[in-house]
Design an enzyme around this catalytic site. Structure first.
Site, PDB file in Angstrom:
ATOM      1  N   CYS A 149       0.964  -0.758   0.366  1.00 54.47           N
ATOM      2  CA  CYS A 149       0.485  -0.463   0.199  1.00 54.47           C
ATOM      3  C   CYS A 149       0.715   1.107  -0.381  1.00 54.47           C
ATOM      4  CB  CYS A 149      -1.330   0.489   1.490  1.00 54.47           C
ATOM      5  SG  CYS A 149      -2.278  -1.257   1.297  1.00 54.47           S
ATOM      6  N   ASP A 150       0.182   2.424  -0.764  1.00 55.08           N
ATOM      7  CA  ASP A 150       1.134   3.584  -0.297  1.00 55.08           C
ATOM      8  C   ASP A 150       0.287   5.042  -0.175  1.00 55.08           C
ATOM      9  OD1 ASP A 150       3.757   4.477  -0.263  1.00 55.08           O
ATOM     10  OD2 ASP A 150       2.960   6.288  -1.603  1.00 55.08           O
TER      11      ASP A 150
END
Lengths: 211, 211
Positions: B74-75
């Site tokens: 995730c970012d």
């Protein structure tokens, strides 16, 4: 010190989250006595009832009232297609509600009643009328489509039975809420932005972020 | 077991919240190498970069891959009037951003890259291409009007420096967010509904609420 007139752990956590040191005084207001079909009016009356009851306790039990600056009563309910959903009374009701809520939306209403105790030299009995403000914050909640298997799995945990509407967005219920439109902390039990605005009104901002 | 390719404590807490047992593998993907001005494309590429890097580590370090079912990278970043706000680099930048953000709104974008490892007998190197899905979830965030005093007070805590955009909705930042429109957990770091939908796609729903 701030007084929270609620036994709700979720509300206490919200106050911890913003470093608002508080004492909990659980009111003995009898919620069942209130038969009010309008959801907005109902949470408003319940919040006031809880706050007044806790204030009375505080007055009776404590003679050093000048150590307290404010007191907050709250009550939440979920409105689904015009119906009021409070805490589910049993598994059967919870499952039948979730089957209806799946893929649909409703509103989480929280009533707030804040009493300023700061610098009050007046007769304590009149404080609630003269140094208080109230407000209802409403957040729209849109649920995911859920399978019967998921509903049954959730219904076999203890979480939903302690929550208005039968879900905790900050718990497993977070999986089932597609989106919200409105104040987030309001869904957990009290609106932090509402509290901030109204503490400011009474010159009590210093209580916030007071680590 | 589920693998989270992120060191973010907030993301780990979200997985704990839904009882998703997981192992954290922090990727050594160099984020600074990516110069991408489009926010949506940027979080997408960063999520994939982190996931692929963690998968590589998992393959190198572990020969019992069949104990893992899925891996998520995730970012998150905050888009404010077309600009990308990642974690603030210092107090000065944080304060100057908050002065602009006060009373305004922006979008928190989180890129997700999920790799299914379940029952995979194929060449591990090709897993990321053949058994993965990606998605960006965006949540609109509207801030309260803040005084300089409040901004400075917040800037003197450690909280905002660890967060995309310079705020944690689940922390003190919750006071400053008037409303959100969209997925709530997405603002914290990963969208639980997105994860639920995509685990289902791979037949991995059993990992959820698995107490």
């Amino acid at each position: 010190m701030f007084v929270l007139a609620s036994a709700s752990k979720a509300r206490q956590k919200l106050l911890d989250q913003i470093a608002l040191r508080h004492k909990v005084i659980v009111s003995d207001f009898d919620e069942t006595q209130l038969q009010e079909p309008d959801p907005i009016l109902k949470v408003k009356l319940l919040a006031k009832g809880k706050a007044d009851s806790a204030l009375k306790k505080l007055i009776e039990e404590n003679h050093a009232l000048n150590t307290y600056q404010a007191l907050l009563g709250c009550d939440s309910l979920f409105e689904f297609k015009g119906e009021i959903f409070e805490k589910p009374i049993n598994k059967e009701q919870l499952i039948s509600r979730w089957k209806r809520m799946s893929g649909q939306s409703g509103f989480l209403h929280t009533g707030h009643y804040l009493i300023s105790l700061d610098n009050s030299k007046s007769d304590m009995e009149s404080i609630s009328q003269n140094n208080s403000c109230e407000g209802v914050v409403s957040t729209k909640i849109e649920f995911m489509n859920l399978s019967n298997f998921e509903i049954n799995k959730y219904a076999s945990t203890s979480e939903p039975y302690n929550c208005a509407g039968g879900f905790a967005i900050e718990g497993n219920g977070g999986l089932f809420i597609k989106k919200i439109d409105g104040c987030f902390s309001n869904v957990i039990g009290l609106s932090l932005p509402w509290l901030k605005n109204n503490l400011e009104k009474y010159g009590l901002s210093r209580l916030l972020l007071d680590r």
